[in-house]
Motif scaffolding. Structure first.
Motif, PDB file in Angstrom:
ATOM      1  N   ARG A  78      34.184  14.085 -19.110  1.00 25.31           N
ATOM      2  CA  ARG A  78      32.840  14.666 -19.232  1.00 25.31           C
ATOM      3  C   ARG A  78      32.780  15.489 -20.513  1.00 25.31           C
ATOM      4  O   ARG A  78      33.776  16.107 -20.911  1.00 25.31           O
ATOM      5  N   GLN A  97      31.016  18.707 -22.019  1.00 28.76           N
ATOM      6  CA  GLN A  97      30.221  19.860 -21.594  1.00 28.76           C
ATOM      7  C   GLN A  97      29.722  20.602 -22.831  1.00 28.76           C
ATOM      8  O   GLN A  97      30.507  20.986 -23.697  1.00 28.76           O
ATOM      9  N   ALA A 117      27.406  13.742 -19.966  1.00 34.36           N
ATOM     10  CA  ALA A 117      27.318  15.019 -20.669  1.00 34.36           C
ATOM     11  C   ALA A 117      26.681  16.003 -19.697  1.00 34.36           C
ATOM     12  O   ALA A 117      25.882  15.608 -18.845  1.00 34.36           O
ATOM     13  N   GLN A 118      27.066  17.260 -19.804  1.00 34.08           N
ATOM     14  CA  GLN A 118      26.522  18.238 -18.870  1.00 34.08           C
ATOM     15  C   GLN A 118      26.404  19.590 -19.549  1.00 34.08           C
ATOM     16  O   GLN A 118      27.082  19.882 -20.531  1.00 34.08           O
ATOM     17  N   LEU A 119      25.521  20.397 -18.999  1.00 31.26           N
ATOM     18  CA  LEU A 119      25.349  21.765 -19.489  1.00 31.26           C
ATOM     19  C   LEU A 119      24.708  22.560 -18.366  1.00 31.26           C
ATOM     20  O   LEU A 119      24.164  21.991 -17.404  1.00 31.26           O
ATOM     21  N   GLU A 122      27.902  23.805 -24.557  1.00 29.55           N
ATOM     22  CA  GLU A 122      27.743  25.251 -24.290  1.00 29.55           C
ATOM     23  C   GLU A 122      27.249  25.941 -25.553  1.00 29.55           C
ATOM     24  O   GLU A 122      27.381  25.408 -26.655  1.00 29.55           O
ATOM     25  N   THR A 164      33.003  20.911 -24.933  1.00 29.74           N
ATOM     26  CA  THR A 164      34.320  20.873 -24.304  1.00 29.74           C
ATOM     27  C   THR A 164      34.465  19.502 -23.653  1.00 29.74           C
ATOM     28  O   THR A 164      33.635  19.120 -22.823  1.00 29.74           O
ATOM     29  N   PHE A 165      35.484  18.772 -24.066  1.00 26.69           N
ATOM     30  CA  PHE A 165      35.758  17.452 -23.481  1.00 26.69           C
ATOM     31  C   PHE A 165      36.724  17.652 -22.323  1.00 26.69           C
ATOM     32  O   PHE A 165      37.840  18.167 -22.517  1.00 26.69           O
ATOM     33  N   ILE A 166      36.287  17.266 -21.124  1.00 28.03           N
ATOM     34  CA  ILE A 166      37.026  17.592 -19.906  1.00 28.03           C
ATOM     35  C   ILE A 166      37.507  16.309 -19.221  1.00 28.03           C
ATOM     36  O   ILE A 166      36.691  15.507 -18.763  1.00 28.03           O
TER      37      ILE A 166
END
Lengths: 150, 150
Positions: free
Chosen positions: A82, A84, A119-121, A86, A70-72
């Protein structure tokens, strides 16, 4: 080796199988046929949203892994996007063979391509091996991941 | 009391001020004038995305808080949507007066309205008071929040 490609509607049963093929996922998914319509509705919402990217690892027609990005857009950090990540899954009989690493490295590259600043998770605290895996790829467990069921 | 309303372009300097008015945020934002164009570009991306909601707490014209919700379609849990809460800030001189609680409860209600199966957020591990605050509102610190700078 395998290709990483955008998921299609025809991949849905295989992706749901991957989501269920997991200690935490098995109780919360529905692998019955016909496919639970909730999956199809969700797939359509993902497919029509340009800030969602659902991909599969395709090994000669067999879906052996999946993830969603998901590009936020956000204001923080001078308006940095960011990425994300998933729903990362690798087929149980294909784990520890580097598929997850290739998938995550692909996702990181895609986040860079889209101009994301990070990038995050989040990963369930019971998944200690996953945390070590992500740490090897450069992720830092700097945050608490807090969830509320509705 | 204050209203919670969708943010407009005119709120941007105040929102950037809130993002910078924070131990962690002060070094990574740009509060100079004219406004750093990165904030305006990001605001426009948020405003045109129906799955983003950026709101402010408006106390008689003064912006005293903000948050962003990202509504994320996903296949997991039979195709459940998730509501992700980000960039939660309350003006430093107005903290501990319940503004944050009202903002988060408002966000949770909005996630329910949109049919989300869960709400989620990550919070820097140094923010112990924030974790206790979210726990009081029902959030469970079940996940590691992992970040990678790009």
């Amino acid at each position: 080796m395998f290709d990483i490609r955008q998921a299609t509607r025809d991949d849905l049963p295989a992706i749901v199988g991957l989501l269920a093929d997991d200690d935490l996922g098995s109780a919360r998914e529905d692998t019955g046929t016909p496919l639970n319509p909730g999956y199809l509705t969700a797939f359509e919402a993902i497919a029509r949203d340009p800030n969602q990217l659902l991909v599969v690892a395709d090994d000669h027609g067999a879906v052996v892994g999946c993830l969603q990005i998901t590009f936020i857009p956000g204001l923080s950090r001078k308006g940095a996007w960011r990425g994300q990540i998933e729903s990362v899954r690798v087929a149980s009989q294909r784990r520890s063979a580097g598929i997850g690493r290739v998938l995550i490295e692909w996702a990181i590259a895609k986040c860079r391509d889209r101009g994301c600043g990070s990038a995050q998770l989040t990963s369930d605290k019971s998944r200690a091996r996953a945390h070590a895996f992500y740490a090897r790829l450069g992720f830092v467990a700097s945050h608490e991941g807090m969830k509320l069921k509705l």
